[in-house]
Motif scaffolding. Structure first.
Motif, PDB file in Angstrom:
ATOM      1  N   LEU A  58     142.354  -4.677  59.706  1.00 40.72           N
ATOM      2  CA  LEU A  58     142.446  -4.092  61.048  1.00 40.72           C
ATOM      3  C   LEU A  58     141.194  -4.375  61.862  1.00 40.72           C
ATOM      4  CD1 LEU A  58     144.114  -0.617  60.416  1.00 40.72           C
ATOM      5  CD2 LEU A  58     145.051  -2.529  61.723  1.00 40.72           C
ATOM      6  N   TRP A  59     140.041  -4.260  61.213  1.00 38.78           N
ATOM      7  CA  TRP A  59     138.793  -4.504  61.927  1.00 38.78           C
ATOM      8  C   TRP A  59     138.704  -5.965  62.375  1.00 38.78           C
ATOM      9  CZ3 TRP A  59     134.060  -7.005  60.197  1.00 38.78           C
ATOM     10  CH2 TRP A  59     133.038  -6.906  61.141  1.00 38.78           C
ATOM     11  N   ARG A  63     138.384  -6.943  66.167  1.00 38.26           N
ATOM     12  CA  ARG A  63     137.191  -7.724  66.532  1.00 38.26           C
ATOM     13  C   ARG A  63     137.585  -9.010  67.254  1.00 38.26           C
ATOM     14  NH1 ARG A  63     132.109  -7.272  67.984  1.00 38.26           N
ATOM     15  NH2 ARG A  63     130.923  -9.069  67.387  1.00 38.26           N
ATOM     16  N   SER A  64     138.627  -9.669  66.752  1.00 40.09           N
ATOM     17  CA  SER A  64     139.058 -10.899  67.418  1.00 40.09           C
ATOM     18  C   SER A  64     139.666 -10.612  68.788  1.00 40.09           C
ATOM     19  CB  SER A  64     140.051 -11.666  66.541  1.00 40.09           C
ATOM     20  OG  SER A  64     141.278 -10.982  66.457  1.00 40.09           O
ATOM     21  N   ALA A  70     132.575  -8.762  73.597  1.00 34.27           N
ATOM     22  CA  ALA A  70     131.621  -8.557  72.515  1.00 34.27           C
ATOM     23  C   ALA A  70     130.765  -9.783  72.206  1.00 34.27           C
ATOM     24  CB  ALA A  70     132.359  -8.119  71.251  1.00 34.27           C
ATOM     25  N   GLU A  71     131.323 -10.987  72.364  1.00 40.92           N
ATOM     26  CA  GLU A  71     130.596 -12.171  71.931  1.00 40.92           C
ATOM     27  C   GLU A  71     130.282 -13.170  73.031  1.00 40.92           C
ATOM     28  OE1 GLU A  71     132.639 -13.899  68.621  1.00 40.92           O
ATOM     29  OE2 GLU A  71     132.638 -12.026  67.507  1.00 40.92           O
ATOM     30  N   ARG A  72     130.737 -12.916  74.226  1.00 38.13           N
ATOM     31  CA  ARG A  72     130.478 -13.845  75.321  1.00 38.13           C
ATOM     32  C   ARG A  72     128.989 -13.806  75.675  1.00 38.13           C
ATOM     33  NH1 ARG A  72     133.320 -12.246  80.389  1.00 38.13           N
ATOM     34  NH2 ARG A  72     135.004 -11.923  78.935  1.00 38.13           N
ATOM     35  N   ALA A 149     137.375 -15.000  74.465  1.00 35.14           N
ATOM     36  CA  ALA A 149     136.034 -15.589  74.517  1.00 35.14           C
ATOM     37  C   ALA A 149     136.078 -17.111  74.614  1.00 35.14           C
ATOM     38  CB  ALA A 149     135.226 -15.178  73.285  1.00 35.14           C
ATOM     39  N   GLU A 150     137.140 -17.756  74.100  1.00 36.03           N
ATOM     40  CA  GLU A 150     137.200 -19.208  74.132  1.00 36.03           C
ATOM     41  C   GLU A 150     137.358 -19.753  75.542  1.00 36.03           C
ATOM     42  OE1 GLU A 150     139.079 -17.562  71.655  1.00 36.03           O
ATOM     43  OE2 GLU A 150     137.582 -18.048  70.154  1.00 36.03           O
TER      44      GLU A 150
END
Length: 155
Positions: A58-59, A63-64, A70-72, A149-150
């Protein structure tokens, strides 16, 4: 006289983030209970281990789904997104510190009871995992629009 137009785009769209975030919260709570009621070390308890594997799945999914904020890179975020990311990261950090201190205090309070001390590693693991996932959980519960994010090149 009806002032509504034919375009009803003001209704909020349901995000798949919220159910995943809520499921992760519920599973974290269940893992805390399982780590406290297990006979001995929860790492050898099949229910806790099954919950742990499901928690990781689930995490990873959540997260994805929240990678857009979160990751940009910071340059790819607007002011609102940057503030949101900073706020949820700070909350996750504070919860991790508090959870670690709670486990230490429990260990000090029950230092003469080996049965309780034996359960602390699983409790600490559960609380630290939940704290590390808290930013993603909060992003999922916030209802904020999270893009992929991609679609944003590194800057």
């Amino acid at each position: 006289m009806n002032r509504q137009g034919p375009d009803d785009t003001t209704e909020p769209t349901l995000s798949p983030l919220r159910p995943v975030a809520l499921a992760l919260c519920a599973l974290s709570a269940a893992m805390v209970v399982l780590s406290l009621v297990s006979d001995g070390n929860a790492f050898s308890d099949s229910w806790w281990l099954a919950a742990f594997v499901l928690w990781l799945l689930l995490w990873g999914t959540l997260r994805s789904m929240t990678r857009g904020i979160a990751e940009r890179p910071v340059a790819g975020l607007d002011e609102r997104e940057r503030g949101l990311r900073d706020r949820v990261s700070f909350i996750g950090y504070q919860c991790a510190v508090g959870a670690g201190m709670a486990v230490v205090l429990l260990m000090v309070a029950f230092q003469d009871e080996p049965a309780v001390i034996e359960r602390m590693p699983a409790l600490l693991t559960t609380l630290m995992l939940t704290s590390s996932a808290l930013p993603s959980i909060l992003l999922g519960l916030s209802g904020a629009r999270v893009e992929n994010a991609e679609s944003y090149p590194d800057e």
